[in-house]
Design a protein around this motif. Structure first.
Motif, mmCIF file in Angstrom:
data_model
loop_
_atom_site.group_PDB
_atom_site.id
_atom_site.type_symbol
_atom_site.label_atom_id
_atom_site.label_comp_id
_atom_site.label_asym_id
_atom_site.label_seq_id
_atom_site.Cartn_x
_atom_site.Cartn_y
_atom_site.Cartn_z
ATOM 1 N N SER A 96 2.041 1.876 -3.403
ATOM 2 C CA SER A 96 0.939 2.461 -4.178
ATOM 3 C C SER A 96 0.804 3.949 -3.900
ATOM 4 N N VAL A 97 1.005 4.355 -2.656
ATOM 5 C CA VAL A 97 0.967 5.782 -2.306
ATOM 6 C C VAL A 97 2.053 6.543 -3.064
ATOM 7 N N LEU B 188 -5.212 9.826 -3.630
ATOM 8 C CA LEU B 188 -4.088 9.719 -2.709
ATOM 9 C C LEU B 188 -4.549 9.811 -1.260
ATOM 10 N N VAL B 189 -5.448 10.739 -0.987
ATOM 11 C CA VAL B 189 -5.966 10.903 0.375
ATOM 12 C C VAL B 189 -6.722 9.659 0.818
ATOM 13 N N GLY C 224 1.058 9.331 -5.598
ATOM 14 C CA GLY C 224 1.629 10.628 -5.257
ATOM 15 C C GLY C 224 2.487 11.185 -6.376
ATOM 16 N N ILE D 272 -4.892 3.202 4.604
ATOM 17 C CA ILE D 272 -3.722 2.642 5.298
ATOM 18 C C ILE D 272 -3.861 2.862 6.798
ATOM 19 N N GLY D 273 -4.316 4.050 7.174
ATOM 20 C CA GLY D 273 -4.504 4.319 8.597
ATOM 21 C C GLY D 273 -5.513 3.366 9.221
ATOM 22 N N LEU E 169 0.823 -1.209 0.000
ATOM 23 C CA LEU E 169 0.000 0.000 0.000
ATOM 24 C C LEU E 169 0.861 1.266 0.000
ATOM 25 N N LEU E 170 1.993 1.223 0.704
ATOM 26 C CA LEU E 170 2.886 2.382 0.708
ATOM 27 C C LEU E 170 3.507 2.608 -0.670
ATOM 28 N N VAL F 15 -6.337 6.541 -0.201
ATOM 29 C CA VAL F 15 -5.418 5.437 0.062
ATOM 30 C C VAL F 15 -4.700 5.632 1.395
ATOM 31 N N ILE F 16 -4.271 6.855 1.672
ATOM 32 C CA ILE F 16 -3.598 7.122 2.949
ATOM 33 C C ILE F 16 -4.552 6.881 4.115
ATOM 34 N N ALA F 17 -5.798 7.321 3.974
ATOM 35 C CA ALA F 17 -6.786 7.077 5.031
ATOM 36 C C ALA F 17 -7.034 5.590 5.198
#
Length: 448
Positions: free
Chosen positions: A92-93, A188-189, A97, A195-196, A89-90, A191-193
């Motif tokens: 992918s970010v 992007l947001v 990004g 991941i959290g 996942l990182l 995917v980051i959310a």
């Protein structure tokens, strides 16, 4: 020796919580299948890309998303899954990004054909999230007892597979409101959310947690059993992969999945281009048709799995590839919008049914190496999503506008080959497998 009480305090999370985390992680990762499909027309106009270049572009996320399924899926047996899941996942970010940065700084005036290699690179990184499927299968399997695995994995794969269809609808809406770069920023947001959420919800099964806390292998296994864990990793993942590769039946199954699931991935990315070029469909019409194809093909897998249990995987596979063949012939020859839509529906149903049937056949034909075979089938079969779009692009570039329809001859050929391979497996089903008995992990195969 540590007591079971101390073991319980050392192992966190729960089966349902981890299932939710893995499902969310796979959902946001699998959305990269539609990373370029809904936005390809924007790149075509600005960068003057050829159909071949577009075909390679929309296929690039599938390359990493397919090949990484095998090693990262095997890595789960060593550490439980959370670390490889997060790494994918990182990556992918980083890819999404990078695309956002390119669009923010270059689009549209300064984005030229010279930047095409960067699009491919960031697309490949963005596609890493697709490979989370095999990681999540292992992580979920180790949490649930055997009698509950089927339901848990169906929930995991079923919801995750709807991601490309939803992305094909939502991403263009965002782009229409805020522009291309806003669409990728929101992606992007999200995917980051995601991941959290995965970090908070996704836990490795108790055995892997206890091993990480320093408990010896045998002691950790006993303590994990006391906590309800039934499935444990194979002693040699590499041996399972090698032994499954020596069974000739593994490779027809790979080819069948190449047609059905790899073909599904390819069309999810290619259909917006096809509808726009062949019938001058509006942007929203093309995306609506693509999303309908993706959702129908994904959802039909649930009843198709039950039909495979009831009537046999070979029968459902044969019927599904017949539908795919009929639909592909219609789309290759049709000059009627309505007839082509009907062909798309048949192709979607055929691919979804075949996807369910193939994984029903895996334990039937290679029973001594189910885990290894599922890895080869899921990883290499998904490569169709990378291989097919450039071929479709080449045909379109060679033949002009009519080539977008004629490209479906590729699916006609694949469907005929799949019917022959299904028949070959069926007529040889009584002969013994040539794989050597191995101790594989006791994961239940699932339809990705």
């Amino acid at each position: 020796m540590r007591s079971n009480t101390s073991s319980i305090s050392a192992a966190g999370g729960s089966a349902s919580r981890s299932l939710a985390g893995a499902t969310i992680g796979f959902f946001i990762g699998f959305g990269a299948v539609s990373l370029f499909g809904p936005t390809a027309q924007s790149f075509i106009k600005v960068m003057q890309l050829s159909p071949e270049q577009v075909g390679l572009l929309v296929a690039m996320p599938m390359l990493t998303g397919s090949l990484l399924r095998i090693p990262f899926g095997a890595w789960v047996d060593l550490n439980g899954g959370k670390m490889p899941f997060l790494l994918l996942l990182l990556a992918s970010v980083v890819g999404i990004g990078g695309l956002y940065w390119m669009l923010l700084s270059l689009y549209p005036e300064h984005l030229t054909a010279e930047h095409y290699p960067w699009l491919l690179l960031f697309g490949a990184l963005g596609g890493c999230g697709i490979a989370t499927f095999s990681v999540g299968v292992g992580q979920v399997s180790y949490w649930f007892p055997k009698e509950r695995q089927g339901k848990a994995l169906s929930f995991y794969a079923g919801l995750g597979n709807t991601s490309p269809g939803l992305v094909a609808i939502v991403l263009p809406l965002i782009i229409a409101v805020g522009g291309l770069w806003v669409g990728y920023f929101v992606s992007l947001v999200i995917v980051i959310a995601g991941i959290g959420l995965y970090v908070v919800l996704g836990f490795n099964a108790p055995y892997f947690q206890l091993r990480r806390h320093g408990m010896a292998q045998a002691e950790a296994r006993d303590a994990a059993k006391a906590l309800g864990q039934e499935l444990f990793p194979a002693p040699s993942v590499s041996r399972a992969l090698i032994d499954s590769a020596t069974s000739w039946r593994t490779w027809p199954l790979v080819a069948l999945y190449f047609t059905s699931f790899g073909g599904f991935l390819a069309l999810t990315a290619w259909l917006p281009i096809y509808w726009g070029a062949s019938y001058k469909a509006s942007h929203w019409e093309a995306l609506g048709l693509t999303a309908s194809f993706s959702l129908l093909s994904s959802l039909i897998r649930v009843p198709a799995g039950n039909w495979s249990d009831r009537f046999g995987g070979e029968r459902i596979a044969f019927a599904s590839y017949c539908l795919l063949l009929i639909g592909a012939v219609m789309m290759a020859l049709s000059r009627s919008f309505g007839l082509s839509v009907t062909g798309e529906v048949l192709v979607a149903v055929g691919m979804g049914g075949a996807n369910a049937a193939v994984f029903k056949l895996v334990p039937q034909y290679v029973p001594d190496a189910v885990g290894g075979t599922a890895g080869w089938v899921g990883g290499l079969g998904a490569l169709g999503g990378f291989v097919v779009p450039p071929i479709l692009g080449h045909i379109a570039q060679t033949m002009g506008a009519v080539g977008y329809g004629r490209g479906y001859v590729v699916y006609v050929i694949l469907a005929v080959a799949s019917l022959l391979l299904t028949y070959l497996l069926y007529v040889t089903r009584q002969s013994p497998s040539r794989t050597k008995p191995v101790r594989t992990s006791m994961r239940a195969p699932v339809k990705p």
